[in-house]
Design a protein around this motif. Structure first.
Motif, short mmCIF file in Angstrom:
data_model
loop_
_atom_site.label_atom_id
_atom_site.label_comp_id
_atom_site.label_asym_id
_atom_site.label_seq_id
_atom_site.Cartn_x
_atom_site.Cartn_y
_atom_site.Cartn_z
N ASP A 1 23.66 2.18 6.99
CA ASP A 1 22.98 3.06 6.23
C ASP A 1 23.86 4.29 6.64
N SER A 2 23.06 5.62 5.87
CA SER A 2 23.99 6.92 6.01
C SER A 2 23.73 7.14 7.36
N ALA B 1 28.95 9.72 3.54
CA ALA B 1 28.03 8.65 3.90
C ALA B 1 27.00 8.16 2.67
N ARG B 2 26.56 9.47 1.98
CA ARG B 2 25.61 8.99 0.89
C ARG B 2 26.29 8.48 -0.20
N PRO C 1 27.34 13.93 5.81
CA PRO C 1 26.33 13.36 5.13
C PRO C 1 26.84 13.02 3.30
#
Length: 293
Positions: A175-176, A190-191, A187
């Protein structure tokens, strides 16, 4: 007295009569020719030829529409016109940008006044939004707050610990929060990794991360894929709109699939579509893991 006054000799009468004949002849010629000035005919003819030539020029000129990648935030008027947009649409784009408007994602371009659904679908695969136009808040990283009054036990104030070079993260299950522990990944990326993976239906190769704009190549060494099981698209059941949602299927490919089904029935292999322009060997190869029949 009057008779003597108007009395003329025979020779005088001949002269006067001759003058009258000449005057009548001149007026007759003027009446028959209509008083036209032949000197004005040539310019009119030249003008007509000029207009005819001008009309022929405009009628023969054709506007060739081209397709190439472009960023609506930076494309100039020449590029926008080459894409087939009208001059007044180009002016609207310039006004929107001058007023501080930003296209943050391709769908934002669909708001252009006068743009039809067909035109947008044709342009959508070529729209590339630079990361420079994303909100500046995406650059903010979590930093430790050393204030004595700061709640040290909350995640907002804890620095993210980056993994070591010998450690790896499974791409399809991360996950992020896990992805931002990779050096070079914040972030924002990652997103983007999670979002693109969801659109694909799962990653089958680490190299697919290169399809994310400006992805940091050095981060790929920290990621692995174990037993990929991507979500598959039933090519014989999905509608055109459902098919074109996949990143590897554009509008023309989706339409070709639905047309082929209508004309030939069930598709048993993507190789049946190899004669269609958009289904190149490379396109078929990368699409194959995501297709079910």
């Amino acid at each position: 007295m009057i008779r003597e006054f108007f009395y003329l000799q025979k020779s005088d009468r001949k002269v006067i009569l001759s003058l009258l004949v000449v005057i009548v002849s001149v007026f007759t010629m003027i009446f028959l020719t209509g008083g036209k000035d032949t000197s004005t005919v040539t310019p009119q003819k030249d003008s007509l030829q000029s207009v005819t030539h001008k009309n022929y020029y405009y009628a023969s000129s054709s506007k060739k529409v081209e397709r190439f990648t472009f960023d609506p935030n930076t494309a100039d008027s020449t590029q926008l016109l080459r894409l087939g947009l009208q001059p007044w649409q180009v002016r609207n784009i310039y006004k929107y940008r001058a007023a501080g408007g930003i296209y943050r994602q391709p769908i934002d371009f669909a708001k252009l006044y006068g743009l039809t659904v067909k035109q947008y679908r044709e342009l959508e695969p070529y729209i590339r939004i630079s990361s420079d136009y994303l909100p500046a808040s995406t650059l903010v990283k979590y930093k430790p707050n050393y204030s004595q009054n700061a709640p040290k036990d909350t995640a907002e104030y804890k620095p993210s610990t980056k993994i070591k070079a010998t450690e790896h993260i499974v791409l399809n299950t991360a996950d992020s929060a896990a992805l931002i522990t990779i050096p070079g990944i914040g972030p924002y990326y990652a997103r983007r990794i999670v979002q693109y993976g969801n659109r694909l239906g799962g990653y089958v190769s680490i190299e697919q991360l290169d399809e994310i704009d400006d992805f940091p190549v050095e981060a790929k060494q920290y990621l692995v894929i174990n037993n990929p099981s991507p979500k598959k698209l039933n090519i014989n059941q999905l509608s055109l709109n459902e098919l074109k949602r996949h990143p590897y299927i554009n509008f023309y490919m989706a339409k070709a699939i639905t047309d082929y089904r209508r004309l030939h029935g069930t598709i048993k292999s993507l190789n049946e579509l190899r004669l269609i322009k958009d289904f190149t060997p490379e396109a078929i190869k990368r699409l194959t893991p995501y297709i079910a029949y």
